[in-house]
Structures are given as structure tokens and as C-alpha cells.
Write a protein that holds these residues in place. Structure first.
Motif, PDB file in Angstrom:
ATOM      1  N   HIS A 150       0.841  -1.112  -0.016  1.00  0.00           N
ATOM      2  CA  HIS A 150       0.103   0.020  -0.047  1.00  0.00           C
ATOM      3  C   HIS A 150       0.883   1.186  -0.066  1.00  0.00           C
ATOM      4  CE1 HIS A 150      -3.413   2.834   0.829  1.00  0.00           C
ATOM      5  NE2 HIS A 150      -2.602   3.254   1.879  1.00  0.00           N
ATOM      6  N   LYS A 177      -4.304   0.150  -3.785  1.00  0.00           N
ATOM      7  CA  LYS A 177      -5.148   1.300  -3.276  1.00  0.00           C
ATOM      8  C   LYS A 177      -6.360   0.650  -2.521  1.00  0.00           C
ATOM      9  CE  LYS A 177      -3.337   4.493  -5.696  1.00  0.00           C
ATOM     10  NZ  LYS A 177      -2.463   5.380  -5.171  1.00  0.00           N
ATOM     11  N   ILE A 178      -6.414   1.504  -1.182  1.00  0.00           N
ATOM     12  CA  ILE A 178      -7.685   0.738  -0.311  1.00  0.00           C
ATOM     13  C   ILE A 178      -8.673   1.745  -0.318  1.00  0.00           C
ATOM     14  CG2 ILE A 178      -8.105   0.027   1.875  1.00  0.00           C
ATOM     15  CD1 ILE A 178      -5.300  -0.672   2.319  1.00  0.00           C
ATOM     16  N   ASP A 179     -10.012   1.145  -0.943  1.00  0.00           N
ATOM     17  CA  ASP A 179     -11.123   2.163  -0.785  1.00  0.00           C
ATOM     18  C   ASP A 179     -11.771   2.129   0.857  1.00  0.00           C
ATOM     19  OD1 ASP A 179     -13.653   3.321  -0.967  1.00  0.00           O
ATOM     20  OD2 ASP A 179     -14.521   1.837  -2.641  1.00  0.00           O
ATOM     21  N   TRP A 180     -11.141   3.016   1.767  1.00  0.00           N
ATOM     22  CA  TRP A 180     -11.621   2.995   2.995  1.00  0.00           C
ATOM     23  C   TRP A 180     -12.944   3.253   3.459  1.00  0.00           C
ATOM     24  CZ3 TRP A 180      -8.475   0.922   5.943  1.00  0.00           C
ATOM     25  CH2 TRP A 180      -7.010   1.146   5.657  1.00  0.00           C
ATOM     26  N   LYS A 181     -13.853   3.972   2.347  1.00  0.00           N
ATOM     27  CA  LYS A 181     -15.281   3.888   2.603  1.00  0.00           C
ATOM     28  C   LYS A 181     -15.914   2.627   2.342  1.00  0.00           C
ATOM     29  CE  LYS A 181     -16.110   8.431   2.770  1.00  0.00           C
ATOM     30  NZ  LYS A 181     -16.349   9.097   4.216  1.00  0.00           N
ATOM     31  N   ARG A 182     -15.584   1.730   1.510  1.00  0.00           N
ATOM     32  CA  ARG A 182     -16.195   0.355   1.290  1.00  0.00           C
ATOM     33  C   ARG A 182     -15.579  -0.372   2.639  1.00  0.00           C
ATOM     34  NH1 ARG A 182     -15.390  -3.635  -3.720  1.00  0.00           N
ATOM     35  NH2 ARG A 182     -16.782  -5.144  -2.935  1.00  0.00           N
TER      36      ARG A 182
END
Length: 121
Positions: free
Chosen positions: A56, A62-67
């Protein structure tokens, strides 16, 4: 004797010393294996998180923090709904274990002591 039922508690069949020895040895083996497997699992999980963090940080992931937040909240709600009361199957198994421990208290005491010694060694 052929007609005799041999499925009763260990307390009726074996001496206290035998029960303690069998319980202690099996407990030690279980504790020792639990310790080794636990260390291996912790190393694998920790190493996996470490590699993911590096990937990362360097831009490979890439991390989708909302998901992630939505999924965690959904899991929390499901756990809260399912944790109100245990199922009949869980209660039945718990009662079976309770009866076994009461009927074989020396054996289970030896196992518990051996398990703790196995964890410590």
C-alpha cells in the motif's frame, strides 16, 4: 465380560494416578502443539499485514476506506443480531461437555494442568 457396558466415566475404570497421568500427558501435548501452531499463525498473519502495508505504501495497492467502513459496519450489525442467544445445538454441546467434566474431574484436571505446562514449555 461381554455383556458389560464399558462406556462409563473414566473415574469408574481407572485409578486416580492413571487418570492424572493420561490427562497430564495429553494436556501437555495439546498445549505444546497449540503454542507452536499459535506462533506460526501469528507470524503468518503479522507477516501478511506487513507485506500489505508495504504494498500500500509503495502504491501497488489502493484501499477504498469507505467500502471497508461499510463492510465493517455491516459485519457488526450481523454479529449483533446473531449474538443475542446461543442456538439449541450450542447449548446441547455445552451441556454434554459439562456432564463429561463432572464425570471425569480428575482426568480433566490433569489435562488442564498439562495443557498449561505445554503452553509454558
Amino acid at each position: 465380560m461381554f455383556g458389560k457396558n464399558n462406556s462409563g466415566p473414566a473415574a469408574e475404570k481407572y485409578s486416580v494416578a492413571t487418570q492424572l497421568a493420561v490427562g497430564g500427558v495429553t494436556g501437555w501435548c495439546a498445549g505444546y502443539l497449540f503454542q507452536k501452531v499459535g506462533k506460526l499463525a501469528a507470524s503468518a498473519v503479522g507477516g501478511g499485514f506487513f507485506l500489505l502495508q508495504i504494498a500500500h505504501h509503495t502504491g501497488y495497492i489502493k484501499i477504498d476506506w469507505k467500502r471497508v467502513e461499510q463492510d465493517v459496519n455491516k459485519a457488526k450489525k450481523q454479529l449483533k443480531l446473531n449474538s443475542d442467544k446461543p442456538t439449541k445445538e450450542v447449548r446441547t454441546k455445552f451441556n454434554e461437555v459439562q456432564v463429561f467434566v463432572k464425570n471425569n474431574i480428575v482426568l480433566t484436571g490433569g489435562f488442564a494442568g498439562g495443557f498449561l505446562l505445554g503452553l509454558a514449555s
